[in-house]
Design a protein around this motif. Structure first.
Motif, PDB file in Angstrom:
ATOM      1  N   CYS A 116       0.834  -1.203   0.000  1.00  0.00           N
ATOM      2  CA  CYS A 116       0.000   0.000   0.000  1.00  0.00           C
ATOM      3  C   CYS A 116       0.864   1.245   0.000  1.00  0.00           C
ATOM      4  N   THR A 117       0.234   2.374  -0.237  1.00  0.00           N
ATOM      5  CA  THR A 117       0.878   3.655   0.014  1.00  0.00           C
ATOM      6  C   THR A 117       0.768   3.951   1.508  1.00  0.00           C
ATOM      7  N   VAL A 118       1.693   4.741   2.015  1.00  0.00           N
ATOM      8  CA  VAL A 118       1.792   4.920   3.461  1.00  0.00           C
ATOM      9  C   VAL A 118       0.548   5.586   4.044  1.00  0.00           C
ATOM     10  N   ASP A 119      -0.205   6.329   3.243  1.00  0.00           N
ATOM     11  CA  ASP A 119      -1.409   6.973   3.760  1.00  0.00           C
ATOM     12  C   ASP A 119      -2.424   5.949   4.248  1.00  0.00           C
ATOM     13  N   GLN A 120      -2.445   4.762   3.615  1.00  0.00           N
ATOM     14  CA  GLN A 120      -3.382   3.727   4.050  1.00  0.00           C
ATOM     15  C   GLN A 120      -3.054   3.250   5.459  1.00  0.00           C
ATOM     16  N   VAL A 121      -1.778   3.252   5.812  1.00  0.00           N
ATOM     17  CA  VAL A 121      -1.354   2.903   7.169  1.00  0.00           C
ATOM     18  C   VAL A 121      -1.728   4.016   8.142  1.00  0.00           C
ATOM     19  N   LEU A 122      -1.496   5.264   7.745  1.00  0.00           N
ATOM     20  CA  LEU A 122      -1.757   6.389   8.635  1.00  0.00           C
ATOM     21  C   LEU A 122      -3.240   6.553   8.939  1.00  0.00           C
ATOM     22  N   LEU A 123      -4.113   6.067   8.051  1.00  0.00           N
ATOM     23  CA  LEU A 123      -5.552   6.139   8.303  1.00  0.00           C
ATOM     24  C   LEU A 123      -5.956   5.373   9.554  1.00  0.00           C
ATOM     25  N   SER A 124      -5.108   4.446  10.012  1.00  0.00           N
ATOM     26  CA  SER A 124      -5.445   3.669  11.205  1.00  0.00           C
ATOM     27  C   SER A 124      -5.414   4.513  12.473  1.00  0.00           C
ATOM     28  N   VAL A 125      -4.839   5.724  12.409  1.00  0.00           N
ATOM     29  CA  VAL A 125      -4.807   6.591  13.601  1.00  0.00           C
ATOM     30  C   VAL A 125      -5.511   7.915  13.352  1.00  0.00           C
ATOM     31  N   LEU A 126      -6.194   8.046  12.222  1.00  0.00           N
ATOM     32  CA  LEU A 126      -6.964   9.253  11.928  1.00  0.00           C
ATOM     33  C   LEU A 126      -8.444   9.017  12.235  1.00  0.00           C
ATOM     34  N   PRO A 127      -9.194  10.081  12.486  1.00  0.00           N
ATOM     35  CA  PRO A 127     -10.613   9.915  12.844  1.00  0.00           C
ATOM     36  C   PRO A 127     -11.485   9.596  11.637  1.00  0.00           C
ATOM     37  N   VAL A 128     -11.346   8.384  11.116  1.00  0.00           N
ATOM     38  CA  VAL A 128     -12.152   7.924   9.984  1.00  0.00           C
ATOM     39  C   VAL A 128     -12.869   6.646  10.397  1.00  0.00           C
ATOM     40  N   ARG A 129     -13.960   6.333   9.718  1.00  0.00           N
ATOM     41  CA  ARG A 129     -14.730   5.139  10.045  1.00  0.00           C
ATOM     42  C   ARG A 129     -13.903   3.881   9.774  1.00  0.00           C
ATOM     43  N   HIS A 130     -14.086   2.915  10.666  1.00  0.00           N
ATOM     44  CA  HIS A 130     -13.416   1.617  10.567  1.00  0.00           C
ATOM     45  C   HIS A 130     -11.898   1.722  10.621  1.00  0.00           C
ATOM     46  N   LYS A 131     -11.378   2.790  11.224  1.00  0.00           N
ATOM     47  CA  LYS A 131      -9.917   2.880  11.329  1.00  0.00           C
ATOM     48  C   LYS A 131      -9.361   1.710  12.123  1.00  0.00           C
ATOM     49  N   PHE A 132     -10.167   1.180  13.059  1.00  0.00           N
ATOM     50  CA  PHE A 132      -9.663   0.097  13.895  1.00  0.00           C
ATOM     51  C   PHE A 132      -9.530  -1.215  13.125  1.00  0.00           C
ATOM     52  N   VAL A 133     -10.215  -1.353  11.986  1.00  0.00           N
ATOM     53  CA  VAL A 133     -10.009  -2.552  11.162  1.00  0.00           C
ATOM     54  C   VAL A 133      -8.609  -2.522  10.569  1.00  0.00           C
ATOM     55  N   ARG A 134      -8.203  -1.360  10.075  1.00  0.00           N
ATOM     56  CA  ARG A 134      -6.832  -1.217   9.581  1.00  0.00           C
ATOM     57  C   ARG A 134      -5.843  -1.474  10.719  1.00  0.00           C
ATOM     58  N   GLY A 135      -6.141  -0.898  11.897  1.00  0.00           N
ATOM     59  CA  GLY A 135      -5.253  -1.076  13.037  1.00  0.00           C
ATOM     60  C   GLY A 135      -5.118  -2.532  13.437  1.00  0.00           C
ATOM     61  N   PHE A 136      -6.233  -3.269  13.429  1.00  0.00           N
ATOM     62  CA  PHE A 136      -6.195  -4.690  13.765  1.00  0.00           C
ATOM     63  C   PHE A 136      -5.305  -5.451  12.790  1.00  0.00           C
ATOM     64  N   GLY A 137      -5.448  -5.147  11.493  1.00  0.00           N
ATOM     65  CA  GLY A 137      -4.609  -5.810  10.502  1.00  0.00           C
ATOM     66  C   GLY A 137      -3.138  -5.486  10.689  1.00  0.00           C
ATOM     67  N   LEU A 138      -2.841  -4.228  11.033  1.00  0.00           N
ATOM     68  CA  LEU A 138      -1.447  -3.843  11.264  1.00  0.00           C
ATOM     69  C   LEU A 138      -0.880  -4.527  12.494  1.00  0.00           C
ATOM     70  N   ASN A 139      -1.663  -4.586  13.568  1.00  0.00           N
ATOM     71  CA  ASN A 139      -1.165  -5.144  14.826  1.00  0.00           C
ATOM     72  C   ASN A 139      -0.770  -6.602  14.700  1.00  0.00           C
ATOM     73  N   LYS A 140      -1.432  -7.333  13.793  1.00  0.00           N
ATOM     74  CA  LYS A 140      -1.104  -8.750  13.629  1.00  0.00           C
ATOM     75  C   LYS A 140      -0.069  -8.970  12.529  1.00  0.00           C
ATOM     76  N   SER A 141       0.457  -7.880  11.973  1.00  0.00           N
ATOM     77  CA  SER A 141       1.375  -7.964  10.835  1.00  0.00           C
ATOM     78  C   SER A 141       2.756  -7.441  11.197  1.00  0.00           C
ATOM     79  N   VAL A 142       3.713  -7.794  10.344  1.00  0.00           N
ATOM     80  CA  VAL A 142       4.999  -7.096  10.328  1.00  0.00           C
ATOM     81  C   VAL A 142       4.814  -5.893   9.414  1.00  0.00           C
TER      82      VAL A 142
END
Length: 615
Positions: free
Chosen positions: A351-377
Motif C-alpha cells: 500500500c501507500t503509506v497513507d493507508q497505514v496512517l488512516l489507522s490513527v486518523l478519525p475515519v470510520r473503521h480505522k480500527f479494522v486497519r489497526g487490527f490488521g497492522l497489529n497482527k502484521s509485520v
C-alpha cells in the motif's frame, strides 16, 4: 463475552421493525397504529450499535444486581462495550437521544428488556462460567490500543458472520450451546477462514538466500548478512543502508523469520507513492509464493483498480480448478479485495503509506486497519521521505504497534539521527550510542536502550565514488550544449536519466531532445512524471522499468526525462545522471539510480559513475 454482546441493540423494537416478516415468523405479529406509532424514519435511521451500549448503561445494574453508585463497574464495562458496539465504524457513547419513551405498547418494550437481560445471562452461562467467571467479576482494564484491537477483531468477525451464504437464517430449534458448537464445526470443516483469505500458515524460514537469484550470482551482502542475527521477537527494526544494497530483501527475510516464529500472521509493506507501491506489488508475488505457497496479496491505494496485475490476481482468485481449490499460488480473495479497509487482513498487503496512517486518523473503521497492522509485520520503505505531519501520525502508528505486541521494520538510505531518535521514542526506546552511529547498520528496539548491529568489514559495500560535475545554467535548465552532450551519450549507447523538479520543464526538455534526434529515430526519448491520466501513468511506469530496469536490454542508448517519481523504490539503472539541484537527501536517492548494479560493460566514457548537477 463482550463480543457476543456486540449486537445487543438488536433486541429493540425499532430494529425488529426493519424486517417485519422475520418478526412475524418469530411469532411477533406487530401492527402499526395498533401496537406502535414509531415513524418510518426512526426505524430506518436506528443505530443498533449505539443503542446497544446505551441500553447497557441503563440496565447493567439489574443484570449484575449491583448498585455501582460510584460507577467503578461501568467505567470498566464502558470501554469494552464501546469497542464491540462500534463494529460499524465508530466508538459510540452511552448517551442516546430518544432511547426510551417510544410510542409503543408497554408489553412489547418490556419483552425487549427481558430479552436483553436473558441474552446477557445466557452468554454468562455459555462463555463466562466455563472460564470460572461470572457477571459479578470486574472486567480487566482495557487500554485504548487494546480497545482498537478488539474493535477491529470484532468488526472483522461481524463481516464474516453476517454472510448469509455461510450462516443462513434459521429457526431457533437448537439450544444456544449446541448451535455454537455446530457453527464452529462448520467453520473448521469448510476451512472458512482460509477460503476468505484470513489464514495461511507460513513455510519454514529458508534463509535470505532463498529470496535471491543465486543463478545469476547473487549472494548475501551488507545488511543482509545481519538478518539472522536479529532476535525473532516483536520490536522496531531500522535497516539503514545505501540505495541498491538489498534492504527490501533483508526486510522481507526478517518478516519471514517472524512469521515462522509465530510472532506475526502477515506482512504489510507501505511505500511513499503509488508508482513504488505498484512496483513492490510485483516483487512480493514471488515472495508470497516462497513463503506461503498460496497466499492473498492485496494492493491498496487510490488508483489500485487501474493496476492490471492486481485485477488479474482478483480474477484468478475467483476461478476454481476441478478439485475446487484456488487455481493460483498467489490468490487474492474477492472478499478481501472488495475494500481497502480489509487490505491488511490477508497475508501480504502492499500500500501507500497513507493507508497505514488512516489507522490513527478519525475515519470510520480505522480500527479494522489497526487490527490488521497489529497482527502484521509493518514494513515502511523510504521512511525519510515524509513530512513533519506524517511523522507525527507514523509515531502514533508505532505506539499502537508497540502497545499491541506488533512489529515494524523501517527502511532508509538517508535517515537522520534526529528522525531515528524520534521514531525510537515512539517505541519507548532510545539509541544507546548517540554519536558516530555506524552505517550501514541494523537497529532492533524492544524498549529502553538500543544498540546497532554493524556490518562486518568484509561485507560492507565497496566504497563508491561518484564524479560530480556542477553546471551553473539559467533556471538550472539544460542549455543547447548540455542537450547535445545528452544526445551524444545516448548515441554512444548510454542510458541517460535527466531528473528535473517540474513537470513543465520535463515536457519542454523532452520535446527539445526529440527535436535533436529527429534524424536518428533509433534513439528514443521517454518521459515519466505524475501528471498523466492514471491509465497512461501505468504504461509509462511499466515502460521505464522495461527500458531502464535491472534486466532491461542495454543494446542501444536511450534517454529518460523524469521528475521526482524515479528517485525512490524503483529499480532503475542509468549510465549517466543529470539532475537539477535538490535537497541533499533526495540527491542521494537519485544517485541510487546511477550505476545501481554491477555490470561487466558500460558504454565508453561511462565506465565510472558520474552525476551532473544543475544549479
Amino acid at each position: 463475552f463482550f463480543i457476543a454482546l456486540h449486537d445487543l441493540g438488536k433486541a429493540d423494537l425499532r430494529f425488529q421493525l426493519k424486517a417485519s416478516e422475520a418478526m412475524a415468523a418469530a411469532g411477533r405479529d406487530i401492527v402499526k397504529d395498533r401496537d406502535h406509532e414509531i415513524a418510518l424514519r426512526d426505524i430506518h435511521s436506528f443505530d443498533h450499535g449505539h443503542a446497544g451500549i446505551a441500553w447497557a448503561a441503563r440496565e447493567y445494574r439489574a443484570w449484575l444486581e449491583e448498585d455501582d453508585a460510584d460507577q467503578a463497574i461501568w467505567s470498566r464495562w464502558h470501554v469494552w462495550l464501546a469497542a464491540v458496539c462500534g463494529h460499524h465504524g465508530d466508538y459510540p457513547q452511552p448517551a442516546f437521544e430518544g432511547l426510551t419513551g417510544l410510542e409503543a405498547d408497554e408489553a412489547l418494550m418490556e419483552c425487549d428488556r427481558v430479552a436483553r437481560q436473558e441474552l446477557v445471562h445466557a452468554f454468562e452461562v455459555l462463555i463466562l462460567r466455563p472460564a470460572g467467571l461470572s457477571l459479578q467479576d470486574l472486567p480487566p482494564v482495557c487500554s485504548l490500543p487494546a480497545r482498537a484491537l478488539l474493535a477491529g477483531f470484532c468488526a472483522s468477525c461481524d463481516w464474516l458472520g453476517s454472510n448469509t451464504d455461510e450462516f443462513a437464517y434459521r429457526a431457533p430449534d437448537l439450544a444456544l450451546g449446541d448451535y455454537l458448537r455446530a457453527q464452529l464445526n462448520q467453520i473448521e470443516s469448510s476451512r472458512m477462514l482460509v477460503r476468505y483469505g484470513l489464514l495461511a500458515p507460513a513455510k519454514d524460514y529458508a534463509g535470505l538466500a532463498a529470496l535471491l537469484d543465486t543463478g545469476k550470482g547473487e549472494t548475501l551482502r551488507g545488511v543482509q548478512t545481519l538478518v539472522d542475527a536479529l532476535p525473532a521477537t516483536p520490536g522496531l527494526t531500522f535497516i539503514e543502508a545505501p540505495t541498491g544494497s538489498g534492504k527490501t530483501e533483508a526486510a522481507l527475510a526478517y518478516a519471514w523469520r517472524l512469521l515462522t516464529a509465530g510472532v506475526a500472521d502477515s506482512v504489510v509493506f507501505a511505500l511513499p507513492t503509488q508508482a513504488t507501491a505498484n512496483a513492490m506489488f510485483e516483487r512480493v508475488e514471488a515472495f508470497a509464493a516462497k513463503v506461503y505457497g498460496q497466499a492473498n496479496v492485496l494492493l491498496a491505494h487510490g488508483k489500485r483498480d487501474f493496476n492490471a496485475g492486481f485485477q488479474q490476481l482478483v480474477e484468478r482468485g475467483q476461478r476454481r480448478t476441478r478439485q475446487g481449490d484456488e487455481e493460483a499460488s498467489v490468490q487474492c480473495a474477492e472478499w478481501l479485495a472488495s475494500s481497502r479497509k480489509r487490505v491488511f487482513l490477508g497475508q501480504i498487503g502492499v500500500c501507500t503509506v497513507d493507508q497505514v496512517l488512516l489507522s490513527v486518523l478519525p475515519v470510520r473503521h480505522k480500527f479494522v486497519r489497526g487490527f490488521g497492522l497489529n497482527k502484521s509485520v509493518l514494513i515502511v520503505d523510504e521512511v525519510h521521505a515524509y513530512d513533519a505531519y506524517m511523522y507525527g501520525l507514523l509515531g502514533e502508528v508505532l505506539k499502537n504497534q508497540w502497545a499491541c505486541g506488533g512489529s515494524a521494520v523501517l527502511l532508509s538510505a538517508t535517515l537522520s539521527t534526529a528522525l531515528r531518535d524520534k521514531l525510537l521514542a515512539a517505541w519507548n526506546s532510545h539509541a544507546a550510542q548517540e554519536e558516530d552511529a555506524p552505517y550501514p547498520a541494523l537497529w532492533h528496539a524492544t524498549g529502553g536502550a538500543t544498540h546497532p548491529l554493524t556490518v562486518a568489514d568484509e561485507h560492507r559495500p565497496p566504497r563508491r565514488e561518484v564524479g560530480i560535475e556542477c553546471l551553473r545554467l539559467t533556471g538550472a535548465y539544460p542549455d543547447e550544449d548540455l542537450q547535445a552532450r545528452i544526445v551524444s551519450a545516448a548515441t554512444s549507447g548510454a542510458l541517460v536519466a535527466v531528473v528535473v523538479n517540474l513537470v513543465d520543464d520535463a515536457q519542454r526538455l523532452a520535446r527539445a531532445l526529440r527535436e535533436h534526434l529527429r534524424d536518428d529515430p533509433g534513439i528514443k526519448v521517454d518521459i515519466f512524471h505524475a501528471r498523466y491520466r492514471f491509465a497512461d501513468r501505468q504504461d509509462k511506469e511499466a515502460a521505464a522499468l522495461a527500458h531502464y530496469g535491472r534486466h532491461a536490454p542495454r543494446t542501444t542508448g536511450r534517454i529518460l526525462v523524469a521528475t521526482q517519481v524515479v528517485e525512490q523504490s524503483l529499480d532503475l539503472d542509468f549510465d549517466w545522471l543529470v539532475t537539477q539541484i535538490c535537497p541533499v537527501d533526495l540527491l542521494f536517492q537519485r544517485l541510487g539510480r546511477l550505476h545501481r548494479h554491477d555490470r561487466e560493460h558500460r558504454p565508453l566514457g561511462f565506465e565510472t559513475p558520474c552525476c551532473t548537477v544543475l544549479t
